[in-house]
Motif scaffolding. Structure first.
Motif, PDB file in Angstrom:
ATOM      1  N   LYS A 226       0.833  -1.208   0.000  1.00 54.80           N
ATOM      2  CA  LYS A 226       0.000   0.000   0.000  1.00 54.80           C
ATOM      3  C   LYS A 226       0.865   1.254   0.000  1.00 54.80           C
ATOM      4  CE  LYS A 226      -4.204  -1.755   2.241  1.00 54.80           C
ATOM      5  NZ  LYS A 226      -5.079  -1.672   3.442  1.00 54.80           N
ATOM      6  N   ASP A 227       1.938   1.244   0.791  1.00 56.36           N
ATOM      7  CA  ASP A 227       2.845   2.398   0.810  1.00 56.36           C
ATOM      8  C   ASP A 227       3.399   2.667  -0.584  1.00 56.36           C
ATOM      9  OD1 ASP A 227       2.471   2.745   3.513  1.00 56.36           O
ATOM     10  OD2 ASP A 227       4.323   1.724   4.101  1.00 56.36           O
ATOM     11  N   TRP A 228       3.827   1.584  -1.266  1.00 54.88           N
ATOM     12  CA  TRP A 228       4.347   1.738  -2.633  1.00 54.88           C
ATOM     13  C   TRP A 228       3.266   2.257  -3.574  1.00 54.88           C
ATOM     14  CZ3 TRP A 228       2.553  -1.308  -6.800  1.00 54.88           C
ATOM     15  CH2 TRP A 228       3.195  -1.050  -8.012  1.00 54.88           C
ATOM     16  N   PHE A 229       2.052   1.739  -3.424  1.00 56.79           N
ATOM     17  CA  PHE A 229       0.943   2.113  -4.300  1.00 56.79           C
ATOM     18  C   PHE A 229       0.657   3.610  -4.237  1.00 56.79           C
ATOM     19  CE2 PHE A 229      -3.808   2.445  -4.807  1.00 56.79           C
ATOM     20  CZ  PHE A 229      -3.832   2.231  -6.175  1.00 56.79           C
ATOM     21  N   TYR A 230       0.667   4.161  -3.044  1.00 54.77           N
ATOM     22  CA  TYR A 230       0.285   5.559  -2.883  1.00 54.77           C
ATOM     23  C   TYR A 230       1.451   6.528  -3.054  1.00 54.77           C
ATOM     24  CZ  TYR A 230      -4.277   3.976  -1.304  1.00 54.77           C
ATOM     25  OH  TYR A 230      -5.519   3.401  -1.240  1.00 54.77           O
ATOM     26  N   GLN A 231       2.664   6.008  -3.098  1.00 55.06           N
ATOM     27  CA  GLN A 231       3.817   6.882  -3.293  1.00 55.06           C
ATOM     28  C   GLN A 231       4.079   7.107  -4.775  1.00 55.06           C
ATOM     29  OE1 GLN A 231       6.954   4.823  -1.260  1.00 55.06           O
ATOM     30  NE2 GLN A 231       6.236   5.406   0.790  1.00 55.06           N
ATOM     31  N   GLU A 232       4.700   8.234  -5.097  1.00 51.83           N
ATOM     32  CA  GLU A 232       5.126   8.484  -6.463  1.00 51.83           C
ATOM     33  C   GLU A 232       6.388   7.666  -6.743  1.00 51.83           C
ATOM     34  OE1 GLU A 232       3.421  10.111  -8.643  1.00 51.83           O
ATOM     35  OE2 GLU A 232       1.908  10.645  -7.149  1.00 51.83           O
ATOM     36  N   GLY A 233       6.642   7.429  -8.021  1.00 46.69           N
ATOM     37  CA  GLY A 233       7.853   6.708  -8.393  1.00 46.69           C
ATOM     38  C   GLY A 233       7.611   5.220  -8.555  1.00 46.69           C
ATOM     39  N   ASN A 234       8.548   4.572  -9.234  1.00 47.57           N
ATOM     40  CA  ASN A 234       8.399   3.158  -9.567  1.00 47.57           C
ATOM     41  C   ASN A 234       9.770   2.499  -9.645  1.00 47.57           C
ATOM     42  OD1 ASN A 234       6.640   1.077 -10.009  1.00 47.57           O
ATOM     43  ND2 ASN A 234       5.683   1.992 -11.802  1.00 47.57           N
ATOM     44  N   ASP A 235      10.493   2.523  -8.539  1.00 46.87           N
ATOM     45  CA  ASP A 235      11.853   2.008  -8.492  1.00 46.87           C
ATOM     46  C   ASP A 235      11.852   0.481  -8.617  1.00 46.87           C
ATOM     47  OD1 ASP A 235      14.490   1.445  -8.026  1.00 46.87           O
ATOM     48  OD2 ASP A 235      14.450   1.962  -5.897  1.00 46.87           O
ATOM     49  N   PRO A 236      12.499  -0.088  -9.655  1.00 47.26           N
ATOM     50  CA  PRO A 236      12.531  -1.551  -9.806  1.00 47.26           C
ATOM     51  C   PRO A 236      13.101  -2.272  -8.587  1.00 47.26           C
ATOM     52  CG  PRO A 236      13.282  -0.493 -11.815  1.00 47.26           C
ATOM     53  CD  PRO A 236      13.158   0.593 -10.789  1.00 47.26           C
ATOM     54  N   GLN A 237      14.055  -1.644  -7.899  1.00 50.70           N
ATOM     55  CA  GLN A 237      14.633  -2.285  -6.719  1.00 50.70           C
ATOM     56  C   GLN A 237      13.594  -2.426  -5.616  1.00 50.70           C
ATOM     57  OE1 GLN A 237      17.491  -3.835  -6.366  1.00 50.70           O
ATOM     58  NE2 GLN A 237      16.955  -4.380  -4.255  1.00 50.70           N
ATOM     59  N   LYS A 238      12.724  -1.426  -5.475  1.00 52.46           N
ATOM     60  CA  LYS A 238      11.652  -1.508  -4.478  1.00 52.46           C
ATOM     61  C   LYS A 238      10.676  -2.623  -4.828  1.00 52.46           C
ATOM     62  CE  LYS A 238       9.090  -0.400  -0.973  1.00 52.46           C
ATOM     63  NZ  LYS A 238       9.526  -0.738   0.401  1.00 52.46           N
ATOM     64  N   ILE A 239      10.353  -2.754  -6.119  1.00 51.15           N
ATOM     65  CA  ILE A 239       9.473  -3.846  -6.559  1.00 51.15           C
ATOM     66  C   ILE A 239      10.102  -5.186  -6.203  1.00 51.15           C
ATOM     67  CG2 ILE A 239       8.280  -4.898  -8.520  1.00 51.15           C
ATOM     68  CD1 ILE A 239       7.376  -2.067  -7.860  1.00 51.15           C
ATOM     69  N   LYS A 240      11.386  -5.312  -6.465  1.00 54.73           N
ATOM     70  CA  LYS A 240      12.088  -6.563  -6.175  1.00 54.73           C
ATOM     71  C   LYS A 240      12.030  -6.880  -4.685  1.00 54.73           C
ATOM     72  CE  LYS A 240      16.389  -8.942  -7.378  1.00 54.73           C
ATOM     73  NZ  LYS A 240      17.637  -8.832  -8.171  1.00 54.73           N
ATOM     74  N   GLU A 241      12.194  -5.869  -3.842  1.00 56.09           N
ATOM     75  CA  GLU A 241      12.127  -6.073  -2.391  1.00 56.09           C
ATOM     76  C   GLU A 241      10.735  -6.545  -1.966  1.00 56.09           C
ATOM     77  OE1 GLU A 241      13.295  -2.341  -0.758  1.00 56.09           O
ATOM     78  OE2 GLU A 241      15.395  -2.535  -1.387  1.00 56.09           O
ATOM     79  N   LEU A 242       9.691  -5.977  -2.580  1.00 49.42           N
ATOM     80  CA  LEU A 242       8.326  -6.391  -2.247  1.00 49.42           C
ATOM     81  C   LEU A 242       8.067  -7.835  -2.682  1.00 49.42           C
ATOM     82  CD1 LEU A 242       6.357  -3.151  -3.231  1.00 49.42           C
ATOM     83  CD2 LEU A 242       6.755  -4.021  -0.914  1.00 49.42           C
ATOM     84  N   LEU A 243       8.531  -8.196  -3.872  1.00 52.07           N
ATOM     85  CA  LEU A 243       8.355  -9.569  -4.348  1.00 52.07           C
ATOM     86  C   LEU A 243       9.099 -10.550  -3.449  1.00 52.07           C
ATOM     87  CD1 LEU A 243       8.719  -9.082  -8.220  1.00 52.07           C
ATOM     88  CD2 LEU A 243       6.646  -9.094  -6.854  1.00 52.07           C
ATOM     89  N   HIS A 244      10.286 -10.161  -3.025  1.00 48.05           N
ATOM     90  CA  HIS A 244      11.059 -11.013  -2.124  1.00 48.05           C
ATOM     91  C   HIS A 244      10.324 -11.187  -0.794  1.00 48.05           C
ATOM     92  CE1 HIS A 244      14.585 -12.922  -0.369  1.00 48.05           C
ATOM     93  NE2 HIS A 244      14.442 -12.127   0.676  1.00 48.05           N
ATOM     94  N   ALA A 245       9.721 -10.102  -0.290  1.00 48.42           N
ATOM     95  CA  ALA A 245       8.989 -10.175   0.978  1.00 48.42           C
ATOM     96  C   ALA A 245       7.791 -11.111   0.864  1.00 48.42           C
ATOM     97  CB  ALA A 245       8.530  -8.776   1.395  1.00 48.42           C
ATOM     98  N   VAL A 246       7.071 -11.044  -0.259  1.00 48.79           N
ATOM     99  CA  VAL A 246       5.918 -11.924  -0.466  1.00 48.79           C
ATOM    100  C   VAL A 246       6.364 -13.381  -0.515  1.00 48.79           C
ATOM    101  CG1 VAL A 246       4.141 -12.614  -2.125  1.00 48.79           C
ATOM    102  CG2 VAL A 246       4.490 -10.193  -1.613  1.00 48.79           C
ATOM    103  N   SER A 247       7.438 -13.656  -1.252  1.00 47.21           N
ATOM    104  CA  SER A 247       7.890 -15.043  -1.409  1.00 47.21           C
ATOM    105  C   SER A 247       8.486 -15.609  -0.125  1.00 47.21           C
ATOM    106  CB  SER A 247       8.928 -15.134  -2.531  1.00 47.21           C
ATOM    107  OG  SER A 247      10.158 -14.533  -2.146  1.00 47.21           O
ATOM    108  N   SER A 248       8.851 -14.748   0.814  1.00 47.96           N
ATOM    109  CA  SER A 248       9.479 -15.202   2.061  1.00 47.96           C
ATOM    110  C   SER A 248       8.469 -15.620   3.121  1.00 47.96           C
ATOM    111  CB  SER A 248      10.383 -14.094   2.625  1.00 47.96           C
ATOM    112  OG  SER A 248      11.445 -13.817   1.736  1.00 47.96           O
ATOM    113  N   ILE A 249       7.179 -15.374   2.867  1.00 47.36           N
ATOM    114  CA  ILE A 249       6.150 -15.789   3.822  1.00 47.36           C
ATOM    115  C   ILE A 249       5.980 -17.305   3.729  1.00 47.36           C
ATOM    116  CG2 ILE A 249       3.690 -15.641   4.388  1.00 47.36           C
ATOM    117  CD1 ILE A 249       3.797 -12.754   3.339  1.00 47.36           C
ATOM    118  N   PRO A 250       6.168 -18.040   4.832  1.00 44.00           N
ATOM    119  CA  PRO A 250       6.093 -19.508   4.779  1.00 44.00           C
ATOM    120  C   PRO A 250       4.700 -19.985   4.387  1.00 44.00           C
ATOM    121  CG  PRO A 250       7.082 -18.747   6.841  1.00 44.00           C
ATOM    122  CD  PRO A 250       6.482 -17.545   6.179  1.00 44.00           C
ATOM    123  N   LEU A 251       4.640 -20.910   3.443  1.00 41.90           N
ATOM    124  CA  LEU A 251       3.383 -21.526   3.035  1.00 41.90           C
ATOM    125  C   LEU A 251       3.457 -23.008   3.348  1.00 41.90           C
ATOM    126  CD1 LEU A 251       2.853 -19.832  -0.452  1.00 41.90           C
ATOM    127  CD2 LEU A 251       1.918 -19.133   1.745  1.00 41.90           C
TER     128      LEU A 251
END
Length: 247
Positions: A113-138
């Motif tokens: 949500k923070d990324w969604f409402y902020q300006e800008g689209n840094d690929p490194q930030k996207i990568k960090e978010l994807l990494h955070a999602v994949s790190s949640i144990p399933l």
């Protein structure tokens, strides 16, 4: 806080799309997808099955489905390339669509949500978010390991700038005959070599689209024959036309 109806961002391991009031046709794509609602539930329908309702779901690659969401709350689609370390954590050979506990994603949803409402689209930030999602144990995921030679071929395909990449170019570089490579590639990925090359072209074109290139320019950059070919491929993969996603 910026007001917006949707946002899209990409990195080298995948991308995030956030929007609402989404009604997609049946489609499938070569990505592992985590779908998270910011509020109201959404429905997913697999071919030949009834609709099921979710607050969060994990959809495997090459799964054909349609989706309907409400028009009040946003949905986040987290698409992760399946042959990356992040994608392999989420890959499941047994379950096409898995119900996820939305409570497990509380901290990640806040970051998204923070990324969604902020300006800008840094690929490194996207990568960090994807990494955070994949790190949640399933739990209960039957994880997939991919042959190292196929993994190497992925990188060769994605990094190639050749207009027409042939299996004859790639197979020798991973020390396999063409026939052995074709069999192994299909076994490990569920796709033919040609289909995966088409996927890599689509990814390159999507990057170009969101760098403010026209659809015609994006098709050329990705290596498509023309803009209609890009449009058809995009709709097959995401259930909507690229022009719709850019509105």
């Amino acid at each position: 806080m910026a007001k917006r109806s949707f946002k899209i961002g990409f990195s080298d391991i995948g991308g995030i799309f956030i929007g609402k009031n989404i009604q997609s046709d049946f489609h499938k794509h070569y990505a592992v997808t985590v779908i998270i609602s910011f509020g109201e539930t959404f429905s997913i329908k697999l071919a030949g099955h009834n609709e099921d309702v979710y607050s969060a779901a994990l959809v495997q690659k090459n799964v054909s489905y349609s989706l309907k969401s409400g028009n009040t709350d946003y949905l986040a689609f987290i698409h992760i390339v399946p042959y990356t370390s992040e994608g392999l954590k989420l890959s499941d050979s047994q379950c096409a669509v898995r119900v996820l506990d939305i409570a497990d994603f509380d901290s990640v949803v806040g970051q998204i949500k923070d990324w969604f409402y902020q300006e800008g689209n840094d690929p490194q930030k996207i990568k960090e978010l994807l990494h955070a999602v994949s790190s949640i144990p399933l739990s209960n995921c039957d994880h997939i390991d991919i042959d190292s030679r196929v993994m190497e071929s992925f990188q060769l395909i994605m990094q190639s700038e050749a207009e027409k990449l042939s299996v004859n170019d790639v197979a020798p570089q991973v020390c396999l005959s063409v026939s052995h490579f074709n069999r192994l590639f299909k076994k490990e990925t569920g796709l033919t070599f040609r289909k995966f090359v088409l996927h890599s072209k689509l990814i390159k074109s999507i990057f170009a689209m969101y760098e403010q290139n026209s659809l015609t320019q994006a098709a050329f950059i990705g290596g498509f024959a023309d803009q209609p070919h890009l449009t058809r491929t995009f709709k097959d993969n995401f259930g909507i036309k690229p022009s719709t996603s850019l509105k």
